[in-house]
Design an enzyme around this catalytic site. Sequence first.
Site, PDB file in Angstrom:
ATOM      1  N   GLU A 110       1.268  -1.100  -0.051  1.00 40.89           N
ATOM      2  CA  GLU A 110       0.353  -0.111  -0.049  1.00 40.89           C
ATOM      3  C   GLU A 110       1.182   0.915  -0.007  1.00 40.89           C
ATOM      4  OE1 GLU A 110      -2.149   2.949  -0.011  1.00 40.89           O
ATOM      5  OE2 GLU A 110      -3.242   0.937  -0.360  1.00 40.89           O
ATOM      6  N   SER A 117       0.205   4.286   1.110  1.00 39.77           N
ATOM      7  CA  SER A 117       0.011   5.205   1.687  1.00 39.77           C
ATOM      8  C   SER A 117      -0.316   4.653   3.034  1.00 39.77           C
ATOM      9  CB  SER A 117      -0.749   6.487   1.417  1.00 39.77           C
ATOM     10  OG  SER A 117      -1.626   7.382   2.465  1.00 39.77           O
ATOM     11  N   TYR A 139      -4.211   2.534   4.943  1.00 41.24           N
ATOM     12  CA  TYR A 139      -4.896   0.850   5.194  1.00 41.24           C
ATOM     13  C   TYR A 139      -6.297   1.153   5.063  1.00 41.24           C
ATOM     14  CZ  TYR A 139      -0.109   1.692   6.652  1.00 41.24           C
ATOM     15  OH  TYR A 139       1.429   1.490   6.343  1.00 41.24           O
ATOM     16  N   HIS A 151     -45.276  -3.791   9.252  1.00 39.29           N
ATOM     17  CA  HIS A 151     -46.331  -2.208   9.213  1.00 39.29           C
ATOM     18  C   HIS A 151     -45.679  -1.231  10.326  1.00 39.29           C
ATOM     19  CE1 HIS A 151     -49.224   1.238   7.486  1.00 39.29           C
ATOM     20  NE2 HIS A 151     -49.369   1.029   9.203  1.00 39.29           N
TER      21      HIS A 151
END
Length: 458
Positions: A33, A35, A39, A444
């Site tokens: 990854e 940056s 994450y 309902h």
Amino acid sequence: MKQYDAIIIGFGKGGKTLAAELSNRGWKIALIERSDKMYGGTCINVACIPTKALVHEAETSGLMFQGDYKKQSNFYKLAIARKNKLTSFLRDKNFNDLANRPNVTIYTGVASFTSPDTVKVVLPDGEIELQGKEIFINTGATNVIPAIDGIRDSQRVYISSTLLELDILPKHLIIIGGGYIGLEFASMYAEFGSKVTILEAGNLFIPREDRDIANSVREVLERKGIEVRLNARAQSIHDTADGVTLAYTDASDGTPYFVEGDTILLATGRKPMIEGLNLQAAGVQVNAQGAIITDAHLHTTNPHIWAMGDVKGGPQFTYVSMDDFRIVRNKLFNDKERTTEDREPIAYSVFIDPPLAHVGLTEDEAIKKGYSFKVSRLPATAVARTRTLQKTDGMLKAIVDAQTGKIMGCTLFCADASEIINIVNVAMKTGQHYSFLRDFMFTHPSMSEVLNHLFTFD
């Protein structure tokens, strides 16, 4: 060079879920990854989760402090802090869920291919090369930045992710782009108390929707004080002492206009994030739009490299990325029958207030395809629950095949539309006759019971 059973590039929904699955099966995994702020992927950090948290906060702000900018501004600052706390918690949780597995290694750095089975990762303190038997690309999408004079020099221009970090409520937010992301931010910031102006370059408001639905959405947004300007082609942006001026022309006649605000949001679309991957070295091809080409099982043009999520083009939804994971899992370990070709229809929701949700064909699409069909329309007030919620705005629409009675499409612009559309989608996916929803016994009062009325055609 370190060896792995699988290398996953990108910590998004599909990639992180696949990493956990492969880990459970004893595979040795490298998850890359770029940056440490991403994450877990786009959804939890800068998109679905933070924006929907703020949509809820905005509704509360509008109910409590409508018309009082100072109080709404203070509330907004606190809402951003709560959003940051939420995303930080989820980001840490996603990281730890995988980092604590002994056979998963997370590399925070920029990945690029050096060969069909080798990936170089540029780390903060150097470089490393990894070799994988199977490689999965899950890098997502990135914002399209239009060619507007002054756009990169302005201190008041934001994309969706950076605007979410701003803890000062804009007094006048100018949104370039009238697509679904732009509409979500427009609705949210209007309820927070901002004046909002949308500049849409096209001559139709949300052209993907039928005109009756689009007109209903526009009417509701305008009642919130949101101004929509069509045929607006942005030309230049210039910061002033206390704000920003945007110059645009009317595409229909070339007339120049100016609009002044204090903040600009670019909502001009997203494109697959492939920059820097050096896909050529891996034998991975892309299409004219820059999306990675895949087959029905998500193999790229290199059979040992797969692509998942937004980077392969198509609908940019987290739940599509999650289904990509299911297709990969099925191909690797099960009967290999699940493909991208068997998951239609795909529903979507736009989290304006009230939300707009759709699945299947629109009426315009059905007409163009030459189908014989029936149409049902209802105002949102047709269901008693809208009155108890005090959310009576909106309309609902459904179309069914005139011969078979099968549901062809449905659009819901009403409270809880993002939930109810899933009921319709299940009915469509399982091939139900429309009377299934007409005669179903819903609780309902609930919003879902509106389907009893909407799917009454005779």
